[in-house]
Each structure stands twice: as structure tokens, then as C-alpha cells.
Design a protein around this motif. Structure first.
Motif, PDB file in Angstrom:
ATOM      1  N   SER A 153      28.401   8.100  -4.853  1.00  0.00           N
ATOM      2  CA  SER A 153      28.380   9.563  -4.697  1.00  0.00           C
ATOM      3  C   SER A 153      28.481  10.236  -6.060  1.00  0.00           C
ATOM      4  O   SER A 153      29.270   9.826  -6.918  1.00  0.00           O
ATOM      5  N   GLY A 154      27.675  11.258  -6.266  1.00  0.00           N
ATOM      6  CA  GLY A 154      27.695  12.000  -7.522  1.00  0.00           C
ATOM      7  C   GLY A 154      26.751  11.450  -8.569  1.00  0.00           C
ATOM      8  O   GLY A 154      26.620  12.028  -9.654  1.00  0.00           O
ATOM      9  N   ALA A 175      23.632   7.868  -0.299  1.00  0.00           N
ATOM     10  CA  ALA A 175      24.745   8.107  -1.219  1.00  0.00           C
ATOM     11  C   ALA A 175      26.050   7.877  -0.468  1.00  0.00           C
ATOM     12  O   ALA A 175      26.195   8.290   0.689  1.00  0.00           O
ATOM     13  N   THR A 176      27.001   7.199  -1.119  1.00  0.00           N
ATOM     14  CA  THR A 176      28.264   6.899  -0.448  1.00  0.00           C
ATOM     15  C   THR A 176      29.390   6.748  -1.457  1.00  0.00           C
ATOM     16  O   THR A 176      29.156   6.528  -2.640  1.00  0.00           O
ATOM     17  N   ASP A 177      30.597   6.904  -0.981  1.00  0.00           N
ATOM     18  CA  ASP A 177      31.781   6.737  -1.820  1.00  0.00           C
ATOM     19  C   ASP A 177      32.212   5.282  -1.770  1.00  0.00           C
ATOM     20  O   ASP A 177      32.816   4.831  -0.793  1.00  0.00           O
ATOM     21  N   PHE A 178      31.889   4.513  -2.821  1.00  0.00           N
ATOM     22  CA  PHE A 178      32.179   3.087  -2.824  1.00  0.00           C
ATOM     23  C   PHE A 178      33.669   2.771  -2.793  1.00  0.00           C
ATOM     24  O   PHE A 178      34.065   1.638  -2.524  1.00  0.00           O
ATOM     25  N   GLN A 182      34.942   3.429   4.502  1.00  0.00           N
ATOM     26  CA  GLN A 182      33.814   3.877   5.308  1.00  0.00           C
ATOM     27  C   GLN A 182      32.499   3.395   4.714  1.00  0.00           C
ATOM     28  O   GLN A 182      31.553   3.071   5.439  1.00  0.00           O
ATOM     29  N   ALA A 183      32.425   3.326   3.378  1.00  0.00           N
ATOM     30  CA  ALA A 183      31.205   2.849   2.727  1.00  0.00           C
ATOM     31  C   ALA A 183      30.905   1.416   3.128  1.00  0.00           C
ATOM     32  O   ALA A 183      29.756   1.056   3.417  1.00  0.00           O
ATOM     33  N   VAL A 184      31.944   0.589   3.147  1.00  0.00           N
ATOM     34  CA  VAL A 184      31.775  -0.803   3.542  1.00  0.00           C
ATOM     35  C   VAL A 184      31.314  -0.880   4.997  1.00  0.00           C
ATOM     36  O   VAL A 184      30.423  -1.658   5.344  1.00  0.00           O
ATOM     37  N   LYS A 185      31.913  -0.077   5.858  1.00  0.00           N
ATOM     38  CA  LYS A 185      31.526  -0.063   7.266  1.00  0.00           C
ATOM     39  C   LYS A 185      30.069   0.367   7.430  1.00  0.00           C
ATOM     40  O   LYS A 185      29.323  -0.213   8.226  1.00  0.00           O
ATOM     41  N   ASP A 186      29.662   1.389   6.676  1.00  0.00           N
ATOM     42  CA  ASP A 186      28.290   1.896   6.791  1.00  0.00           C
ATOM     43  C   ASP A 186      27.275   0.857   6.336  1.00  0.00           C
ATOM     44  O   ASP A 186      26.231   0.653   6.980  1.00  0.00           O
ATOM     45  N   LEU A 207      34.708  -3.174  -3.240  1.00  0.00           N
ATOM     46  CA  LEU A 207      33.585  -3.266  -4.153  1.00  0.00           C
ATOM     47  C   LEU A 207      34.104  -3.094  -5.574  1.00  0.00           C
ATOM     48  O   LEU A 207      35.152  -2.485  -5.791  1.00  0.00           O
ATOM     49  N   GLU A 208      33.394  -3.660  -6.536  1.00  0.00           N
ATOM     50  CA  GLU A 208      33.805  -3.502  -7.928  1.00  0.00           C
ATOM     51  C   GLU A 208      33.916  -2.019  -8.265  1.00  0.00           C
ATOM     52  O   GLU A 208      33.088  -1.209  -7.849  1.00  0.00           O
ATOM     53  N   GLY A 209      34.932  -1.679  -9.020  1.00  0.00           N
ATOM     54  CA  GLY A 209      35.185  -0.276  -9.328  1.00  0.00           C
ATOM     55  C   GLY A 209      34.064   0.413 -10.071  1.00  0.00           C
ATOM     56  O   GLY A 209      33.928   1.639  -9.999  1.00  0.00           O
ATOM     57  N   ASN A 210      33.243  -0.354 -10.796  1.00  0.00           N
ATOM     58  CA  ASN A 210      32.158   0.268 -11.555  1.00  0.00           C
ATOM     59  C   ASN A 210      30.789   0.069 -10.910  1.00  0.00           C
ATOM     60  O   ASN A 210      29.756   0.256 -11.547  1.00  0.00           O
ATOM     61  N   THR A 211      30.760  -0.317  -9.630  1.00  0.00           N
ATOM     62  CA  THR A 211      29.478  -0.471  -8.930  1.00  0.00           C
ATOM     63  C   THR A 211      28.812   0.897  -8.759  1.00  0.00           C
ATOM     64  O   THR A 211      29.421   1.839  -8.276  1.00  0.00           O
ATOM     65  N   MET A 212      27.561   0.965  -9.168  1.00  0.00           N
ATOM     66  CA  MET A 212      26.805   2.214  -9.071  1.00  0.00           C
ATOM     67  C   MET A 212      25.724   2.152  -7.990  1.00  0.00           C
ATOM     68  O   MET A 212      25.346   3.174  -7.431  1.00  0.00           O
ATOM     69  N   LEU A 213      25.196   0.957  -7.724  1.00  0.00           N
ATOM     70  CA  LEU A 213      24.066   0.844  -6.807  1.00  0.00           C
ATOM     71  C   LEU A 213      24.096  -0.505  -6.101  1.00  0.00           C
ATOM     72  O   LEU A 213      24.345  -1.539  -6.727  1.00  0.00           O
ATOM     73  N   VAL A 214      23.862  -0.495  -4.806  1.00  0.00           N
ATOM     74  CA  VAL A 214      23.705  -1.717  -4.019  1.00  0.00           C
ATOM     75  C   VAL A 214      22.305  -1.696  -3.419  1.00  0.00           C
ATOM     76  O   VAL A 214      21.904  -0.721  -2.779  1.00  0.00           O
ATOM     77  N   MET A 215      21.549  -2.788  -3.654  1.00  0.00           N
ATOM     78  CA  MET A 215      20.182  -2.900  -3.139  1.00  0.00           C
ATOM     79  C   MET A 215      20.175  -3.968  -2.054  1.00  0.00           C
ATOM     80  O   MET A 215      20.501  -5.119  -2.317  1.00  0.00           O
TER      81      MET A 215
END
Length: 427
Positions: A153-154, A175-178, A182-186, A207-215
Motif C-alpha cells: 500500500s502506498g 494493493a495491500t498492507d503487507f 488480512q493481506a496474507v488471507k487475501d 512477510l519480510e518487512g521490506n517486501t514491496m511486490l509479490v508476483m
């Protein structure tokens, strides 16, 4: 791995792949409901043969490397000696990543994907054609491919990158708040839906604190045998592992005409799916004095040669009824294939994904699920040698998979190896 004693109504083959792209930091190191089939706008003539060859070369390479490298998390694998992967799913996801790479990072990806001489546009267009053809061939064989992007998010990836992936790979951006559960559930909900419940959990907290994108990329397959096995012919039989351990399995038996070849050190049969038989499972049984490692090293690289030597032959096959779940981390495997720079927090060049935040690839994981029974198969996934054509057998063959064997699920329209694996230990 678990063998089940009941007949499954669903016959799935599932695979799912996730790539986590992480911001660089100086200290971090790295039953039976089906959608109505719609005719494809493409046909077999639209397939790029150079891309098909590249994808199959990649499949054979990554498969061999998977057995050369120790898994990063052996404890999470059902059996570290068994393997089941979707090279198509992995290739498509790395192709998506390639769209955001530049410099030496892009060069390494291009080399590993065997796309020299294939432009990025041709790669994307070719993948789009392949996906269309895989998904729209016949009503009684179901295959679905899906992709998605999940951004912090952001922050958002570059528009051009997102548009390319949406157009060629059908990957929508979420977009999600890692940092939230809820992000993990989604994400896991998307995974479960894309694999028809075959894989329920791909991402775990945190999730890793600095994760920006999951493909994410998912491949789902469900096909009934052209000629099903009769359940009354299934009975318990001994299976001898490569280590000599004996266990009891439910062995399905059937006699009939199959595409078959006898090679110097192994025999192979193709069991077709659906009315047309365009899809099929190639099963290889090495001779008793020849193991799967030898097959992998000497014969698997010439997969196309000895499968083309198959001819219609009468015989009997015995195939274990089984259910298999696997998880494999690909970082070390891909590094051994020359994909190195993208994993380096200081040197990765992924400016096609973001020009504002330096990114690197932190994790590549594939989960797969396979069921084989009397009705068919369901699955998912979130070298040089001279080979002569096998001689026609003078009598019916008998091929009972009561020891370690290799399988590959292939599609004749595209010419692709979509899933591949081997079974060493049934329990």
C-alpha cells in the motif's frame, strides 16, 4: 506423500509459484463444475516454435538442477526425494520478472530462459498465445493459468510494467498492507481459488518487512483418462523404493493400446487424456539395473527424441493411485543456472518495475499438488546424446510402476512439458 484408499471424484494437478520482490536494504541478504470452454482466437500455427523449444530446454534444465541442489527448506517438503514441478508456471513467472529487468540482470534472465533471438515483445506475445491455446482446447480437459501482482500500500510498480503483465499474462494488480494478517488471507484466498482448493496456503506470516511486490502464478490441470482404469482391477501391490524399502500401494491396472517405446535402459508409455488425446501423461520406468538418476542425466535431455519414437502397441500398465504435495524453493537452483544478479540487494537491476525504490528478488517458491486415480489426473502448481528409435516390440509389453518412476504431462498443440516429476517413495 500420501496414498489414499478411496476413489477421488476430482482429478486435479495443481501448481503455484510466487516471486517476492523486496526493497533493497544495505544490511539485508537475501465436483466437477467447469467454466464453459471458449474457442481460442489462435491455432497451432500461431505458436512460436523457438519459444516452445526455449521453454522445454528450460524445463529440462531446471528439472535436472532441482536434483543437483539441496532444498532450502527440506523440512517443509513431503519427501525430499520426490519431485513434482510445473516448469511452465516457473517460466511464465520469470518472464513476467524479465519485463522489469535491465542491464546484466536482464542478460542473465534472457540466457537462463533461452530467449536469445526472441525479443521481449515476441516473448510476451508468445506467452499470450500459449496461454490461450492451453486453456481452450477441449471440453473434457480443463487447464487454467492465472497471474496476479500484489503491491505494498502506498507504492505501485511502473505503469508500463503493470500494463504489459495485465495484457500478456492476465496479471491484475492488487494493493495491500503487507504488515496486516488480512493481506496474507487475501493472497491465500486468491491462491485457493486459482487452484480450485488444491493449494490453500502459499504465504505465511510474517512477510519480510521490506517486501514491496509479490508476483503469483498458478497452473491448474484436470483431465480424465481417454480410457479410464476400472476400479475393480485396482488392488494392493508392493512398491520398492530406490532405497529398497517395501510398501503397499493401491495399483491401478489396465490393458489396451498405448503409445509405447522400448529404449536400451527404460521403457516409456503415454497415457492420453480426453477425447482427442492431445494431452497425455508420459510415464518412464527405468530397468531394474538403471535408476532415475542415470535416466535424468543420460536420457531425459533427449525427451523429444525418444517420445517421437513411440508407436501404438498393445500392453498392460500398472500405475499407483496417489496424492502428492510438494514445496520447492528455487533461489539456489536459479542461481546455479546463472540467474544471480537479481538476487543481489546491491546490484539487482529491476528499474522497469520501479525507478524510485531499488528492488531485488528475495524468494522464488513453487507449491504443487497432484492426484492420480482411476478416472484421471488433477494437478496444480501456485546435454547431448544420440537416441535411436526403439524397436517395435514383438509381443505385448508389460509396464508396472512398482518402483521409482518418472512422469511428465505434455500438450501436443503447443508442444510443451507442462508438469514433470518423479516418485521415489510412495509413503
Amino acid at each position: 506423500m500420501k496414498y489414499h484408499r478411496r476413489l477421488y471424484r476430482l482429478l486435479p494437478l495443481l501448481g503455484l509459484l510466487v516471486l517476492c520482490v523486496t526493497a533493497c536494504t544495505k544490511s539485508a541478504d537475501p465436483e466437477d463444475s467447469r467454466p464453459q470452454q471458449v474457442s481460442s482466437a489462435y491455432d497451432q500455427n500461431d505458436v512460436n516454435p523457438e519459444l516452445t523449444e526455449a521453454m522445454n530446454r528450460f524445463a529440462l534444465t531446471v528439472y535436472n538442477e532441482s536434483y543437483q541442489k539441496e532444498p532450502e527448506n527440506t523440512a517443509q517438503m513431503a519427501d525430499p526425494d520426490n519431485l513434482f514441478i510445473s516448469p511452465v508456471g516457473l517460466y511464465m513467472n520469470l518472464s513476467m520478472l524479465y519485463n522489469g529487468a535491465s542491464g546484466q540482470t536482464a542478460t542473465e534472465l534472457q540466457k537462463a530462459l533461452y530467449t536469445k533471438g526472441i525479443t521481449l515483445q515476441q516473448l510476451n506475445e508468445g506467452q499470450q498465445v500459449i496461454q490461450e491455446l492451453l486453456e481452450h482446447q477441449e471440453d473434457d480437459v480443463q487447464i487454467e493459468l492465472a497471474g496476479s501482482l500484489w503491491s505494498r500500500s502506498g507504492w505501485a510498480p511502473e505503469d508500463t510494467f503493470v500494463q504489459r503483465l495485465q495484457h500478456s499474462y492476465g496479471a491484475d494488480l492488487h494493493a495491500t498492507d503487507f504488515t496486516s494478517s488480512q493481506a496474507v488471507k487475501d493472497i491465500n484466498s486468491w491462491v485457493s481459488e486459482a487452484t480450485h482448493g488444491g493449494i490453500h496456503q502459499m504465504i505465511q506470516n510474517p512477510l519480510e518487512g521490506n517486501t514491496m511486490l509479490v508476483m503469483l502464478n498458478a497452473v491448474y490441470f484436470k483431465g480424465g483418462w481417454t480410457e479410464p482404469f476400472e476400479q475393480r482391477q485396482t488392488h494392493k501391490q508392493s512398491f520398492v523404493s530406490g532405497k529398497g524399502e517395501i510398501s503397499s500401494v493401491e495399483m491401478m491396472h489396465r490393458q489396451g493400446e498405448y503409445e509405447y517405446t522400448r529404449q536400451p535402459h527404460f521403457q516409456a508409455v503415454r497415457i492420453p487424456y480426453g477425447a482427442t488425446g492431445k494431452w497425455g501423461m508420459v510415464v518412464v520406468l527405468p530397468d531394474r539395473d538403471y535408476d532415475l538418476q542415470q535416466f535424468r542425466q543420460h536420457d531425459l535431455p533427449e525427451f523429444a527424441h525418444w517420445t517421437s519414437a513411440m508407436s501404438s502397441t498393445a500392453g498392460e500398465i500398472g500405475l499407483p493411485r496417489l496424492e502428492l504435495n510438494e514445496e520447492l524453493q528455487f533461489r539456489d537452483i536459479l542461481r546455479s543456472m546463472g540467474i544471480r544478479r537479481v538476487f543481489d540487494p546491491q546490484r539487482a537491476e529491476l528499474d522497469g518495475i520501479s525507478q524510485s525504490v531499488p528492488l531485488y528478488l528475495s524468494k522464488v517458491q513453487q507449491n504443487t499438488h497432484l492426484i492420480i486415480n482411476e478416472k484421471g489426473t488433477e494437478a496444480a502448481a501456485a546435454t547431448s546424446a544420440e537416441i535411436a528409435a526403439g524397436a517395435m516390440p514383438s509381443q505385448p509389453f508389460r509396464m508396472i510402476m512398482d518402483r521409482p518412476f518418472f512422469v511428465a504431462i505434455t500438450d501436443r498443440t503447443t508442444g510443451l512439458i507442462v508438469f514433470m516429476g518423479e516418485l521415489h517413495h510412495p509413503i
